[in-house]
Motif scaffolding. Sequence first.
Motif, PDB file in Angstrom:
ATOM      1  N   GLY A   1       0.699  -1.060   0.075  1.00 32.83           N
ATOM      2  CA  GLY A   1      -0.067  -0.079  -0.148  1.00 32.83           C
ATOM      3  C   GLY A   1       0.769   1.338   0.073  1.00 32.83           C
ATOM      4  N   PHE A   2       0.052   2.407  -0.535  1.00 30.69           N
ATOM      5  CA  PHE A   2       0.791   3.749  -0.499  1.00 30.69           C
ATOM      6  C   PHE A   2       1.056   4.144   0.849  1.00 30.69           C
ATOM      7  N   ARG A   3       2.446   4.694   1.080  1.00 27.48           N
ATOM      8  CA  ARG A   3       2.780   5.412   2.452  1.00 27.48           C
ATOM      9  C   ARG A   3       3.758   6.630   2.131  1.00 27.48           C
ATOM     10  N   GLU A   4       3.463   7.528   2.871  1.00 25.89           N
ATOM     11  CA  GLU A   4       4.267   8.837   2.929  1.00 25.89           C
ATOM     12  C   GLU A   4       4.545   9.379   4.119  1.00 25.89           C
ATOM     13  N   ALA A   5       5.661  10.284   4.005  1.00 25.39           N
ATOM     14  CA  ALA A   5       6.070  10.975   5.575  1.00 25.39           C
ATOM     15  C   ALA A   5       6.738  12.108   4.833  1.00 25.39           C
TER      16      ALA A   5
ATOM     17  N   ARG B   1      10.691   2.168   5.263  1.00 21.94           N
ATOM     18  CA  ARG B   1       9.249   2.371   4.715  1.00 21.94           C
ATOM     19  C   ARG B   1       9.161   2.482   3.173  1.00 21.94           C
ATOM     20  N   PHE B   2      10.105   3.417   2.891  1.00 24.29           N
ATOM     21  CA  PHE B   2      10.136   3.794   1.407  1.00 24.29           C
ATOM     22  C   PHE B   2      10.863   3.247   0.368  1.00 24.29           C
ATOM     23  N   GLY B   3      12.083   2.440   0.832  1.00 23.64           N
ATOM     24  CA  GLY B   3      12.812   1.780   0.031  1.00 23.64           C
ATOM     25  C   GLY B   3      14.204   2.578  -0.218  1.00 23.64           C
ATOM     26  N   GLN B   4      14.090   3.801   0.298  1.00 23.49           N
ATOM     27  CA  GLN B   4      15.241   4.648   0.040  1.00 23.49           C
ATOM     28  C   GLN B   4      15.461   5.705   0.859  1.00 23.49           C
TER      29      GLN B   4
END
Length: 621
Positions: free
Chosen positions: A155-159, A171-174
């Motif tokens: 699922g989409f995730r953002e911070a 969380r975001f791979g990079q």
Amino acid sequence: MGAACNICGGRRFGDTYGQAGSAFLRQGVRCLGCDSLERHRLLYERLERGGFLSRPLAVLHIAPEPCLVGIFRASWGRGYHPADRTPAQVPVQGVARLDLCTDAGRLGAARYDLVIHNHVLEHVDCDYRAVARALHAALKPGGWHIFSIPFMNGGFREAQGPLESHERTRRFGQADHMRIFSPDDLATTLGAALPLPPDYDATRGVAPERLVEIGIPEAAWRGFNNNALFMLEASEPAPSAGELPSPAPAQREKAPRRCRDVLFVSANGVGQGHLSRQLAIATRLKDYTAGFLTFSYSARIVREAGFAVHYLPHHAATGEDTRHWNARLANEIDLLLDARGSDALVYDVNFVFDGVIDVLRRRKDLRSIWIRRAMWPDHHADYLGAGIHFDTIVEPGDFAEAFDRGPTVAARQHVQRVAPVLLTQPHHRLGRDEARAALGLAPSATTLLLEISRPAGHALAGRRTAILDRLSRETELEIVELVSPLIEADATDPGPRHRRISLYPAYPYTAAFDMAITRAGYNVFHEAIAAALPTLFVPDEGRDMDLQINRARFAEENGLALCLPASGGAAETEDVVSRLLDDSVRKRLASNCRAFMELRGGFENGADAIARLVERAGDET
């Protein structure tokens, strides 16, 4: 036969770059010839197959990849607009600054035929959907929005707020990602801003066997993935990602003949000095396109700067008879002049080859300029007579001209002299903290830049060893040695405080260093003094080199730098390196350099004058 890169023709592939722990590290997919990845090769394939590289277009290319810039600039000329949030960190010239969070809404509507960006939307620290809408709105009707984004399951995730690097990576791979997209909910995230297709299949536009040929693994062919290439047409129903039609025949226009074009010709072997000087001029041309022919193994830096380049090996490399090679040189120049519609030739080699003279004799309408750098050794005096074949001879200035004893000094009657020429303006360098962060240097470390190696430079190699022996006693000093990727590397372990890197251009990063030990070649000499970088010059005194010892002596006698000549023994090496390591000496050298530049009225770049000379001459024809 294995896969071959469709961009550069390379057949060797390596692993991707990336931070440890990144979710996107992959093996055997990065072309070692041009650094292209799967998505770059697929993008080039689709554009070429669709005929988009053969017609004039207005193109916005965000975060431009060096492997594509040269091709795009050669294809679209002044219609090509590369842009980035931090142009100084992009290793190509002519990139405009564009902050998508503040500037995307100002791009205007219906402005571009193509908008291209790869792995950009995950980095913007604002509303990515607003950015995506603004980029799509900048397209003309029938224009194409072409991009790729990274994916992870879950699922989409953002911070966008503060977050530790290791947590962003988790969380975001990079570590520099603000968010990560997911195949699970793409339709309700990015799909809420753009007309995305319901699925992805690269084989709809490129045959499977061709995907294999250009090094795109089967894992990237189907399903939303990190190398899926989205192609969205503006003001039309969203096509499936593989269905980019060829332009209709009625739309095809023959590109106008480029009569305002200049061909740069240079030599240089493994060096980069002549090419750097020519790039300085080419990047300042306003009304001209430019192409290059070079004998230099460093031809790649021209392509990465966004220009078309043709590499021709010198006869010493091919073993050809010189008469046959010069005939081939003349033929190659003729072909390039005709293909590009060039009306000017700019030559930057001390020796003028017979093949060049043959072209200049036959093409009376071709305007010709010889960039003839000074500080020649005496035995090159016979080369001066070739000047009669050129319309104009230009001599780039030299801070050390008062110490020039070479044969060009007495041959300046019909020479146009300009200020020193540099590729990068001193004030365009990165700041100290930014440069150190880019190079991975500790903020508080004492650092030294070392660059004194060259092929067959046995005397230099000996001095390098002696210098490193002295520096090894400095337990708090970090050494960064600049090495050419074209020169066989020193196989010895340099130790934990000694790093070897390849970097071009290096000058934008020099504020990261407290001091430097370099040769006294034209470019690095002027760069160091203009930047007030405390430097020990170790002149290359090879027989056919420019008079680097004279430059170094000038700097030493005027308090601008230190000098270690070839005659310097162990005691002199010990003394002069110790002086460079003295903070009070470095402060004095830097202060003297700043005062020297103030007396000159600051740094004036002769590349601007030469570029205007090229263009004014074109206006007069």
